[in-house]
Design a protein around this motif. Sequence first.
Motif, PDB file in Angstrom:
ATOM      1  N   ASP A 145     -10.963 -28.993 -27.020  1.00 56.56           N
ATOM      2  CA  ASP A 145     -11.530 -29.560 -28.247  1.00 56.56           C
ATOM      3  C   ASP A 145     -10.568 -29.501 -29.418  1.00 56.56           C
ATOM      4  N   PHE A 146      -9.371 -29.004 -29.166  1.00 58.18           N
ATOM      5  CA  PHE A 146      -8.367 -28.917 -30.231  1.00 58.18           C
ATOM      6  C   PHE A 146      -7.678 -30.277 -30.384  1.00 58.18           C
ATOM      7  N   PRO A 147      -7.657 -30.840 -31.580  1.00 58.49           N
ATOM      8  CA  PRO A 147      -7.074 -32.177 -31.752  1.00 58.49           C
ATOM      9  C   PRO A 147      -5.546 -32.174 -31.552  1.00 58.49           C
ATOM     10  N   LEU A 148      -5.089 -32.926 -30.542  1.00 56.47           N
ATOM     11  CA  LEU A 148      -3.655 -33.092 -30.271  1.00 56.47           C
ATOM     12  C   LEU A 148      -3.304 -34.579 -30.348  1.00 56.47           C
ATOM     13  N   ASP A 149      -2.213 -34.864 -30.953  1.00 54.97           N
ATOM     14  CA  ASP A 149      -1.768 -36.256 -31.096  1.00 54.97           C
ATOM     15  C   ASP A 149      -1.030 -36.680 -29.816  1.00 54.97           C
ATOM     16  N   CYS A 150      -1.815 -36.807 -28.712  1.00 53.94           N
ATOM     17  CA  CYS A 150      -1.236 -37.184 -27.430  1.00 53.94           C
ATOM     18  C   CYS A 150      -2.348 -37.748 -26.549  1.00 53.94           C
ATOM     19  N   SER A 151      -1.986 -38.243 -25.355  1.00 52.12           N
ATOM     20  CA  SER A 151      -2.965 -38.803 -24.431  1.00 52.12           C
ATOM     21  C   SER A 151      -3.713 -37.683 -23.718  1.00 52.12           C
ATOM     22  N   ASP A 152      -4.820 -38.041 -23.034  1.00 51.13           N
ATOM     23  CA  ASP A 152      -5.617 -37.057 -22.300  1.00 51.13           C
ATOM     24  C   ASP A 152      -4.836 -36.458 -21.138  1.00 51.13           C
ATOM     25  N   ASN A 153      -3.993 -37.253 -20.490  1.00 51.32           N
ATOM     26  CA  ASN A 153      -3.197 -36.737 -19.363  1.00 51.32           C
ATOM     27  C   ASN A 153      -2.229 -35.655 -19.827  1.00 51.32           C
ATOM     28  N   VAL A 154      -1.577 -35.905 -20.967  1.00 52.37           N
ATOM     29  CA  VAL A 154      -0.629 -34.919 -21.508  1.00 52.37           C
ATOM     30  C   VAL A 154      -1.364 -33.631 -21.899  1.00 52.37           C
ATOM     31  N   LYS A 155      -2.540 -33.792 -22.505  1.00 52.69           N
ATOM     32  CA  LYS A 155      -3.300 -32.604 -22.898  1.00 52.69           C
ATOM     33  C   LYS A 155      -3.708 -31.798 -21.674  1.00 52.69           C
ATOM     34  N   SER A 156      -4.165 -32.506 -20.583  1.00 49.88           N
ATOM     35  CA  SER A 156      -4.560 -31.811 -19.367  1.00 49.88           C
ATOM     36  C   SER A 156      -3.383 -31.058 -18.745  1.00 49.88           C
ATOM     37  N   SER A 157      -2.219 -31.694 -18.761  1.00 48.91           N
ATOM     38  CA  SER A 157      -1.020 -31.037 -18.217  1.00 48.91           C
ATOM     39  C   SER A 157      -0.652 -29.811 -19.045  1.00 48.91           C
ATOM     40  N   LEU A 158      -0.801 -29.910 -20.358  1.00 50.26           N
ATOM     41  CA  LEU A 158      -0.492 -28.783 -21.242  1.00 50.26           C
ATOM     42  C   LEU A 158      -1.422 -27.603 -20.948  1.00 50.26           C
ATOM     43  N   ILE A 159      -2.714 -27.882 -20.746  1.00 51.34           N
ATOM     44  CA  ILE A 159      -3.685 -26.814 -20.458  1.00 51.34           C
ATOM     45  C   ILE A 159      -3.316 -26.085 -19.174  1.00 51.34           C
ATOM     46  N   THR A 160      -2.994 -26.849 -18.115  1.00 46.85           N
ATOM     47  CA  THR A 160      -2.615 -26.234 -16.839  1.00 46.85           C
ATOM     48  C   THR A 160      -1.321 -25.458 -16.970  1.00 46.85           C
ATOM     49  N   HIS A 161      -0.374 -26.021 -17.706  1.00 50.67           N
ATOM     50  CA  HIS A 161       0.932 -25.385 -17.868  1.00 50.67           C
ATOM     51  C   HIS A 161       0.811 -24.017 -18.563  1.00 50.67           C
ATOM     52  N   ASN A 203      -0.413 -26.974 -35.654  1.00 48.64           N
ATOM     53  CA  ASN A 203      -1.013 -27.454 -36.905  1.00 48.64           C
ATOM     54  C   ASN A 203      -0.020 -27.434 -38.050  1.00 48.64           C
ATOM     55  N   GLU A 204       0.791 -26.394 -38.083  1.00 43.58           N
ATOM     56  CA  GLU A 204       1.784 -26.276 -39.165  1.00 43.58           C
ATOM     57  C   GLU A 204       2.803 -27.409 -39.093  1.00 43.58           C
ATOM     58  N   LYS A 205       3.330 -27.638 -37.907  1.00 45.41           N
ATOM     59  CA  LYS A 205       4.343 -28.687 -37.757  1.00 45.41           C
ATOM     60  C   LYS A 205       3.743 -30.077 -37.958  1.00 45.41           C
ATOM     61  N   LEU A 206       2.528 -30.309 -37.399  1.00 41.58           N
ATOM     62  CA  LEU A 206       1.896 -31.617 -37.546  1.00 41.58           C
ATOM     63  C   LEU A 206       1.573 -31.902 -39.005  1.00 41.58           C
ATOM     64  N   SER A 207       1.094 -30.892 -39.719  1.00 45.41           N
ATOM     65  CA  SER A 207       0.801 -31.085 -41.136  1.00 45.41           C
ATOM     66  C   SER A 207       2.061 -31.404 -41.922  1.00 45.41           C
ATOM     67  N   ALA A 208       3.151 -30.717 -41.572  1.00 50.62           N
ATOM     68  CA  ALA A 208       4.405 -30.983 -42.278  1.00 50.62           C
ATOM     69  C   ALA A 208       4.874 -32.412 -42.027  1.00 50.62           C
ATOM     70  N   LEU A 209       4.772 -32.876 -40.770  1.00 49.59           N
ATOM     71  CA  LEU A 209       5.181 -34.253 -40.453  1.00 49.59           C
ATOM     72  C   LEU A 209       4.305 -35.278 -41.162  1.00 49.59           C
TER      73      LEU A 209
END
Length: 461
Positions: A145-161, A203-209
């Motif tokens: 449920d954490f907002p990530l600026d990426c696709s669902d596949n990338v988010k799923s891979s990140l969770i498993t990783h 969040n820190e890096k995304l906010s800065a960008l």
Amino acid sequence: RSSLLDDIRILYKSAGHKRQPTVFLFTESEIKDEVFLETINSILSTGEVPGLFAKDEMMAMTADLHNDFIRDRLGKEETQANLKQYFTDCVRDNLHIMLCMSPLNPKFPVRARKFPGLVSSPTIDWFLPWPEEALVSVSHGFINDFPLDCSDNVKSSLITHMGRVHKMVSDVCDEYFNSMRRKVYQTPKSYLSFIAAYKSMYNEKLSALKEKEGRVRLGLEKLEQGAKDVEKLKSVLADEQVKLEQTSRKVNDMLETVNMSKAEAKIEEERVEAIKKKCESDAVRIQKDKESCEADLAAAQPHVDKANKAIKEVKEGHISEIKKLANPSDIIKLVFDCVLILFQLPLTPVNPTKITVDKQEYDWFEASFKQAQQLMSAQSFLKDVTIFGASGKDFMNDESIEFLSVYVDRKDFFDPSKAKKASIAAEGLCTYVGAMKAYHGASKIVKPKLVAVEVAEERQK
């Protein structure tokens, strides 16, 4: 162990005497002697450590808690035992002990059997390794449920990783232990900290960008719009800007004035209402305390009346009869010893001897009748005794009453009926000193209440 007891005394004074929340962190590396655990087990099981404080030190601390005891333990008798129990209850409420022990230590089960309070009294947090599926499930709960600026596949891979990375680190720690025999721990807390750090950094890096993007876009828009309108609206904008600023200042000043007046009125109304309620509740409480004090004074008054009646029956002639006696009976000497104690006059040093009262022999100590003869030689002796019963009785201290109790509590021979057989004056003075002791016991309860009522009435004024 003495150093540990010194630290525990500091903890008890903080938690019980000062009533401050206190935490004591104790790890197994600090167990220099198994006796330490016996002390900790006693604290966890009963809240007390035998012999931790000297009697006078404990009495001093409980005396400081006297007003709190009266407030928190309504109806409880103000005895030293109840005050000490109140001190222990304050320690149990404010002192929290954190024990850090590893179940891998071979001494852990032995200590748990010898000191059952270590495992039965505290709340135990067990930190065990999680399987990879649980790690992935945890990362899914935090990241899904954490907002990530990426696709669902990338988010799923990140969770498993994330779950696999922690599992790989734990496996490498085991390999390191097998090869180097040095243990490095990766706990679930480490994993949760890793996920929290990732989210915070993201969040820190995304906010800065986004902030940089917004600034650049806004700048481009302003430049473009300014290039189109600058020549056409330059003069109009300047005039309108001046009018707008003036109007804004007037409106803001008006709003601030109205809001401030409204807020001040509300605060004042609440403050007055709170003072009114407090005064009403204080008046009811003070009246109850006053009635209680009057009832206690009424209970103590019979002792005063008894003492005054007894001393009025003693005449100058009765005292003169005793002064003429070279060696009066032992009961007379005992009675005048008590009078010397009430007047806080010096006594003869204690020397064991035998005394005879009502034809019965008792083990006792040498009387101070020479000092009593000096006291009786004064013309104002009876007057001084009467004045003491009227006003001096309120200045009796606990030490004098403690000495006096040695005599008065011996009902087997210190009795007005037995003193009467020796002298009418001895009977009256015997009754008098007994009543003074009884009055002191009753007044110790009344005096603190009277002081509390007077202070409360002054504050209410």
